[in-house]
Design a protein around this motif. Sequence first.
Motif, mmCIF file in Angstrom:
data_model
loop_
_atom_site.group_PDB
_atom_site.id
_atom_site.type_symbol
_atom_site.label_atom_id
_atom_site.label_comp_id
_atom_site.label_asym_id
_atom_site.label_seq_id
_atom_site.Cartn_x
_atom_site.Cartn_y
_atom_site.Cartn_z
ATOM 1 N N ALA A 1 -4.154 0.701 -4.541
ATOM 2 C CA ALA A 1 -4.381 1.224 -3.192
ATOM 3 C C ALA A 1 -5.756 0.815 -2.682
ATOM 4 O O ALA A 1 -5.919 0.452 -1.507
ATOM 5 C CB ALA A 1 -4.240 2.741 -3.190
ATOM 6 N N ASP A 2 -6.750 0.870 -3.561
ATOM 7 C CA ASP A 2 -8.103 0.462 -3.163
ATOM 8 C C ASP A 2 -8.130 -1.015 -2.762
ATOM 9 O O ASP A 2 -8.760 -1.391 -1.765
ATOM 10 C CB ASP A 2 -9.088 0.701 -4.309
ATOM 11 N N SER B 1 1.887 2.306 -3.415
ATOM 12 C CA SER B 1 0.824 2.610 -4.380
ATOM 13 C C SER B 1 0.364 4.049 -4.199
ATOM 14 O O SER B 1 -0.248 4.390 -3.181
ATOM 15 C CB SER B 1 -0.358 1.649 -4.188
ATOM 16 N N ASP B 2 0.653 4.875 -5.181
ATOM 17 C CA ASP B 2 0.342 6.304 -5.114
ATOM 18 C C ASP B 2 -1.024 6.556 -5.749
ATOM 19 O O ASP B 2 -1.170 6.557 -6.967
ATOM 20 C CB ASP B 2 1.426 7.096 -5.836
ATOM 21 N N ARG B 3 -2.010 6.781 -4.896
ATOM 22 C CA ARG B 3 -3.363 7.003 -5.397
ATOM 23 C C ARG B 3 -3.460 8.270 -6.245
ATOM 24 O O ARG B 3 -4.237 8.343 -7.198
ATOM 25 C CB ARG B 3 -4.323 7.094 -4.207
ATOM 26 N N THR B 4 -2.661 9.281 -5.909
ATOM 27 C CA THR B 4 -2.776 10.575 -6.590
ATOM 28 C C THR B 4 -2.216 10.542 -8.008
ATOM 29 O O THR B 4 -2.460 11.465 -8.792
ATOM 30 C CB THR B 4 -2.047 11.667 -5.795
ATOM 31 N N ARG C 1 0.838 -1.211 0.000
ATOM 32 C CA ARG C 1 0.000 0.000 0.000
ATOM 33 C C ARG C 1 0.868 1.254 0.000
ATOM 34 O O ARG C 1 0.551 2.245 -0.674
ATOM 35 C CB ARG C 1 -0.913 -0.013 1.230
ATOM 36 N N ALA D 1 -3.937 3.985 -7.854
ATOM 37 C CA ALA D 1 -5.221 4.150 -7.169
ATOM 38 C C ALA D 1 -5.970 2.820 -7.094
ATOM 39 O O ALA D 1 -6.569 2.480 -6.064
ATOM 40 C CB ALA D 1 -6.067 5.194 -7.886
ATOM 41 N N ASP E 1 -6.311 -1.395 0.640
ATOM 42 C CA ASP E 1 -7.113 -0.857 1.741
ATOM 43 C C ASP E 1 -8.281 -1.783 2.078
ATOM 44 O O ASP E 1 -8.595 -2.013 3.251
ATOM 45 C CB ASP E 1 -7.651 0.532 1.375
ATOM 46 N N CYS F 1 -2.334 0.651 -12.054
ATOM 47 C CA CYS F 1 -2.659 1.981 -11.535
ATOM 48 C C CYS F 1 -2.546 2.013 -10.012
ATOM 49 O O CYS F 1 -3.092 1.147 -9.316
ATOM 50 C CB CYS F 1 -4.069 2.374 -11.967
ATOM 51 N N HIS G 1 -10.661 1.282 -14.326
ATOM 52 C CA HIS G 1 -10.110 0.282 -13.408
ATOM 53 C C HIS G 1 -10.889 -1.030 -13.500
ATOM 54 O O HIS G 1 -12.119 -1.017 -13.630
ATOM 55 C CB HIS G 1 -10.178 0.788 -11.963
ATOM 56 N N CYS H 1 -3.018 8.566 -10.346
ATOM 57 C CA CYS H 1 -3.958 7.946 -11.282
ATOM 58 C C CYS H 1 -4.343 8.921 -12.393
ATOM 59 O O CYS H 1 -4.814 10.030 -12.131
ATOM 60 C CB CYS H 1 -5.210 7.494 -10.544
#
Length: 344
Positions: free
Chosen positions: A152-153, A94-97, A91, A149, A156, A147, A106, A99
């Motif tokens: 990361a999803d 993984s850079d959500r920003t 996690r 994001a 999480d 990706c 996705h 995306c």
Amino acid sequence: MTPTLSADHRELIADLSGIVSDYPYADPESTLAVLAGDAGEALGRDATSPEGSRERTGYTILLHATCWYVSSRIFSKSLFASYVQALEGLRAQSDRTACACPAGAHPADLDSEYEVEAGVSMLTEAGRAAFAEDYGLDEDELAAFDCGAFLADLADEALGRLREAHQELFGGIDVSPLDGKFLRDDDHIDIVAMQEALSRSWEDNTGPVALWSARRWLTGQLRDEERIGVFLCLWMGIDQSYGGLPPSYARDLAAALDTIDLDVTCEHPQHPWSTADSTVRSRHRAVVHLYAPDDHPDTPVPAELSARELWECPVQYAQLAREALKDLEGWRTMRGGDDEDWED
């Protein structure tokens, strides 16, 4: 030349697919421990390299696909810890920003077996090419799996599920709300209400009723006439928990059973429970008749075995305790984990 997966990766897909479909033929605990260990080792490699990027994607997907099994089928603290450690590390990578995917790009609504195939395939370039060819994915559709994001999803969601399950499997279970259902205004225990709760199997009552019974037994807050009823509710809750209860339940159940002296004898040729133990329904009838004979006149226990002396015989308690302890030992074998996972 048609791209193909390596033999090891084809075997891994087969093993993990069996696990997530709930029909494992490889040992689930050891297989998933190796998977989490491999994911942890991958964290030590350069996450920005092509290999590191592929592994971040593949292992995040695989741990997400299999986390439900860890959360509900294997009662091992060390396996939970390995999964959480690996997922937290993935996690963090993984850079959500970052995306830049268009809306709806996705992968969504993935079933676990598809995730397993996708996750293993993402670990290598050859696997990715084979996966894209098999499922007709273009370059952008394949790239969506990488990706930050999206990953990361997944991480999480898996972490949330694991943390919630850890509390349910190993933490303290609050059954105090059952006081209002099983205790009358005069603080007498309503054995019939406990039996009715056990009979509503669709409500998943067996574990909570067994645990409430065990804790009441351990407090010693029982009238003489309530002892056998509470103990039978404890025994029936264990016996009817066919898939096994987790350590959060089993600890107190074992403690209650350990209060029974197993080294006892008597001269009785037969005890009441031996005539009631053929079916769940006959057990229920025997217990409710014992405590409310006017309301429940039907019982499988013959009159000659209905004396309280026979119901309260220490040998009958010992027989019941041995059977229940055997069930608890079977849960350990079936669900795995270390001894300390069940005893802490």
